[in-house]
Design a protein around this motif. Structure first.
Motif, PDB file in Angstrom:
ATOM      1  N   LEU A 198      -4.199 -47.499 -15.548  1.00  0.00           N
ATOM      2  CA  LEU A 198      -5.825 -46.033 -15.969  1.00  0.00           C
ATOM      3  C   LEU A 198      -4.976 -44.997 -16.002  1.00  0.00           C
ATOM      4  O   LEU A 198      -3.450 -44.435 -15.557  1.00  0.00           O
ATOM      5  CB  LEU A 198      -6.335 -46.101 -14.521  1.00  0.00           C
ATOM      6  CG  LEU A 198      -7.156 -47.329 -14.355  1.00  0.00           C
ATOM      7  CD1 LEU A 198      -8.053 -46.927 -12.774  1.00  0.00           C
ATOM      8  CD2 LEU A 198      -7.912 -48.117 -15.540  1.00  0.00           C
ATOM      9  N   ARG A 199      -5.583 -44.185 -16.811  1.00  0.00           N
ATOM     10  CA  ARG A 199      -4.996 -42.720 -17.113  1.00  0.00           C
ATOM     11  C   ARG A 199      -5.835 -41.377 -16.117  1.00  0.00           C
ATOM     12  O   ARG A 199      -6.847 -42.308 -15.289  1.00  0.00           O
ATOM     13  CB  ARG A 199      -6.140 -41.945 -18.769  1.00  0.00           C
ATOM     14  CG  ARG A 199      -5.664 -43.218 -19.640  1.00  0.00           C
ATOM     15  CD  ARG A 199      -5.976 -42.404 -20.790  1.00  0.00           C
ATOM     16  NE  ARG A 199      -5.482 -41.290 -21.482  1.00  0.00           N
ATOM     17  CZ  ARG A 199      -5.964 -40.407 -22.456  1.00  0.00           C
ATOM     18  NH1 ARG A 199      -5.873 -41.076 -23.634  1.00  0.00           N
ATOM     19  NH2 ARG A 199      -4.666 -39.527 -22.784  1.00  0.00           N
ATOM     20  N   PRO A 200      -4.209 -40.697 -16.014  1.00  0.00           N
ATOM     21  CA  PRO A 200      -4.984 -39.948 -14.924  1.00  0.00           C
ATOM     22  C   PRO A 200      -5.973 -38.837 -14.765  1.00  0.00           C
ATOM     23  O   PRO A 200      -6.419 -38.939 -15.506  1.00  0.00           O
ATOM     24  CB  PRO A 200      -3.959 -38.928 -14.963  1.00  0.00           C
ATOM     25  CG  PRO A 200      -2.483 -39.765 -15.204  1.00  0.00           C
ATOM     26  CD  PRO A 200      -3.441 -40.027 -16.325  1.00  0.00           C
ATOM     27  N   GLY A 201      -6.890 -39.622 -13.791  1.00  0.00           N
ATOM     28  CA  GLY A 201      -8.527 -38.694 -13.373  1.00  0.00           C
ATOM     29  C   GLY A 201      -9.177 -39.158 -13.825  1.00  0.00           C
ATOM     30  O   GLY A 201     -10.627 -38.631 -14.739  1.00  0.00           O
ATOM     31  N   ALA A 202      -9.418 -40.124 -15.276  1.00  0.00           N
ATOM     32  CA  ALA A 202     -10.054 -41.155 -15.512  1.00  0.00           C
ATOM     33  C   ALA A 202     -10.588 -41.999 -14.708  1.00  0.00           C
ATOM     34  O   ALA A 202     -12.582 -41.960 -15.008  1.00  0.00           O
ATOM     35  CB  ALA A 202      -9.366 -42.372 -16.274  1.00  0.00           C
ATOM     36  N   VAL A 203     -10.636 -42.150 -13.656  1.00  0.00           N
ATOM     37  CA  VAL A 203     -11.360 -42.931 -12.449  1.00  0.00           C
ATOM     38  C   VAL A 203     -12.212 -41.832 -11.570  1.00  0.00           C
ATOM     39  O   VAL A 203     -13.954 -42.303 -12.062  1.00  0.00           O
ATOM     40  CB  VAL A 203     -10.259 -43.739 -11.015  1.00  0.00           C
ATOM     41  CG1 VAL A 203     -11.082 -44.219 -10.203  1.00  0.00           C
ATOM     42  CG2 VAL A 203      -9.075 -44.982 -12.005  1.00  0.00           C
ATOM     43  N   GLU A 204     -12.006 -41.256 -11.832  1.00  0.00           N
ATOM     44  CA  GLU A 204     -12.591 -39.913 -10.997  1.00  0.00           C
ATOM     45  C   GLU A 204     -14.351 -39.594 -11.535  1.00  0.00           C
ATOM     46  O   GLU A 204     -14.970 -39.205 -11.615  1.00  0.00           O
ATOM     47  CB  GLU A 204     -12.036 -38.557 -10.659  1.00  0.00           C
ATOM     48  CG  GLU A 204     -11.187 -38.474  -9.169  1.00  0.00           C
ATOM     49  CD  GLU A 204     -10.116 -39.687 -10.031  1.00  0.00           C
ATOM     50  OE1 GLU A 204      -9.789 -39.763 -10.637  1.00  0.00           O
ATOM     51  OE2 GLU A 204      -9.145 -40.123  -8.632  1.00  0.00           O
ATOM     52  N   ILE A 205     -13.632 -39.263 -13.026  1.00  0.00           N
ATOM     53  CA  ILE A 205     -14.736 -38.764 -14.175  1.00  0.00           C
ATOM     54  C   ILE A 205     -14.842 -40.307 -14.536  1.00  0.00           C
ATOM     55  O   ILE A 205     -16.482 -39.284 -14.194  1.00  0.00           O
ATOM     56  CB  ILE A 205     -13.684 -38.258 -15.494  1.00  0.00           C
ATOM     57  CG1 ILE A 205     -13.440 -37.104 -14.908  1.00  0.00           C
ATOM     58  CG2 ILE A 205     -14.564 -38.151 -16.250  1.00  0.00           C
ATOM     59  CD1 ILE A 205     -12.332 -36.038 -16.063  1.00  0.00           C
ATOM     60  N   VAL A 206     -15.560 -40.829 -14.832  1.00  0.00           N
ATOM     61  CA  VAL A 206     -16.473 -42.087 -15.025  1.00  0.00           C
ATOM     62  C   VAL A 206     -16.602 -42.496 -13.934  1.00  0.00           C
ATOM     63  O   VAL A 206     -18.259 -42.700 -14.007  1.00  0.00           O
ATOM     64  CB  VAL A 206     -14.710 -43.836 -15.300  1.00  0.00           C
ATOM     65  CG1 VAL A 206     -16.202 -44.937 -15.366  1.00  0.00           C
ATOM     66  CG2 VAL A 206     -14.361 -43.212 -16.740  1.00  0.00           C
TER      67      VAL A 206
END
Length: 324
Positions: A198-206
């Motif tokens: 996963l790309r950095p920051g993608a989990v929190e934003i999604v």
């Protein structure tokens, strides 16, 4: 000497009786035969004739004595049901045979229609998962409504991100996301053969987007192993379930896969989202006429490229970094 007036009266009664009824004619004829009757007899006969004429000249009452049966008006509720049933049936027929045939043909070719239908049916029983996640997140995941001071300090950047996501989505209620190049570091199905990250920051934003909208994730893959690799990466990121066992922000049944590059566009057109996050130029071109807003993730970002397309290098560039 009174015979002449009496004869005239009897003649008049005879004419009257002819127009009234045969029975009255007999009565008048009987009175006329009394040529030698006295004056009192003539008067009595005249009175009797008047009485009989009045009796037979009265209008006769109806035989049954009952008023004709009137048809009762339809009940208002039944009339409403008929009115509602007619237009709805017509509208349904029109909608079934209307537009979208081109998208349906593409969907049948790629299996997109069946995949979305199955995902929605399987996910129907878990429709409360997103709400449960939102409630848990609103209460900070704490039991009894108590929070520690450290948790409050960590919540500050998360609240800033929540505010930014809400503002940038602009009221969107359904979001579709291409995982390749947007959520995943991998940008092609071939790269998935060696793993998924996963790309950095993608989990929190999604996760934050999923708090505000109905989110579907999708990707093109060439094998079942690639599907399993992506699902495993999402699961390890706690997108399906949180560490405490409560539901995660993403419904596992709303992660869709296709084998052809046109499959993602077919998914999106059938789901009719308010937003679509996409990394491939060709897919953006196919969808910009049908989707309200498109967030194009590309290294060659140029900002607003169309009335409904925004080009940015990453999710963090549009929504802000979760750690900032």
């Amino acid at each position: 000497m009174g015979s002449s007036p009496i004869d005239a009266l009897l003649a008049w009664l005879h004419r009257l009786g002819t127009s009234l009824s045969p029975r009255l004619q007999h009565v008048v004829h009987a009175i006329r035969t009394l040529d030698r009757a006295t004056t009192m007899g003539a008067v009595a006969g005249f009175a009797l004739a008047i009485l009989i004429a009045w009796r037979f000249s009265r209008p006769r009452p109806a035989r049954s004595g009952r008023a004709p049966h009137a048809r009762s008006p339809p009940h208002p509720s039944s009339a409403r049901k008929r009115d509602e049933a007619g237009p709805s049936g017509t509208a349904g027929a029109g909608a079934g045979g209307g537009g979208g045939s081109g998208a349906g043909e593409v969907a049948r070719a790629t299996g997109a229609s069946a995949a979305i239908s199955q995902a929605q049916q399987r996910g129907a029983g878990r429709s409360g998962a997103g709400e449960a996640y939102r409630e848990a997140d609103d209460f900070g995941g704490s039991r009894g409504g108590l929070r520690k001071e450290s948790a409050r300090q960590e919540e500050v950047p998360q609240s800033r991100l929540a505010h930014t996501v809400r503002q940038q989505l602009n009221g969107g209620k359904r979001v579709t996301i291409q995982m390749l190049g947007v959520v995943l570091n991998q940008t092609s199905p071939e790269e998935l053969q060696t793993g998924a990250s996963l790309r950095p920051g993608a989990v929190e934003i999604v996760s934050e987007v999923a708090r505000l909208a109905d989110v579907y994730l999708m990707a093109q893959v060439h094998s079942d192993e690639s599907e399993a690799t992506i699902l495993s990466a999402l699961e390890e990121a706690n997108l399906f379930s949180l560490p405490n066992g409560s539901p995660g922000p993403i419904n596992r049944e709303k992660v869709l896969f296709c084998e052809k590059d046109v499959g993602v566009a077919s998914f999106v057109r059938q789901l009719e989202p308010d937003w679509h996050f996409e990394a491939f130029d060709s897919t953006v071109e196919q969808l910009k006429r049908f989707v309200k807003y498109i967030l194009h993730i590309t290294p060659a970002a140029t900002g607003v490229v169309a009335a409904n397309v925004v080009s940015v290098p990453s999710l963090e560039a549009y929504f802000g970094s979760p750690s900032s």
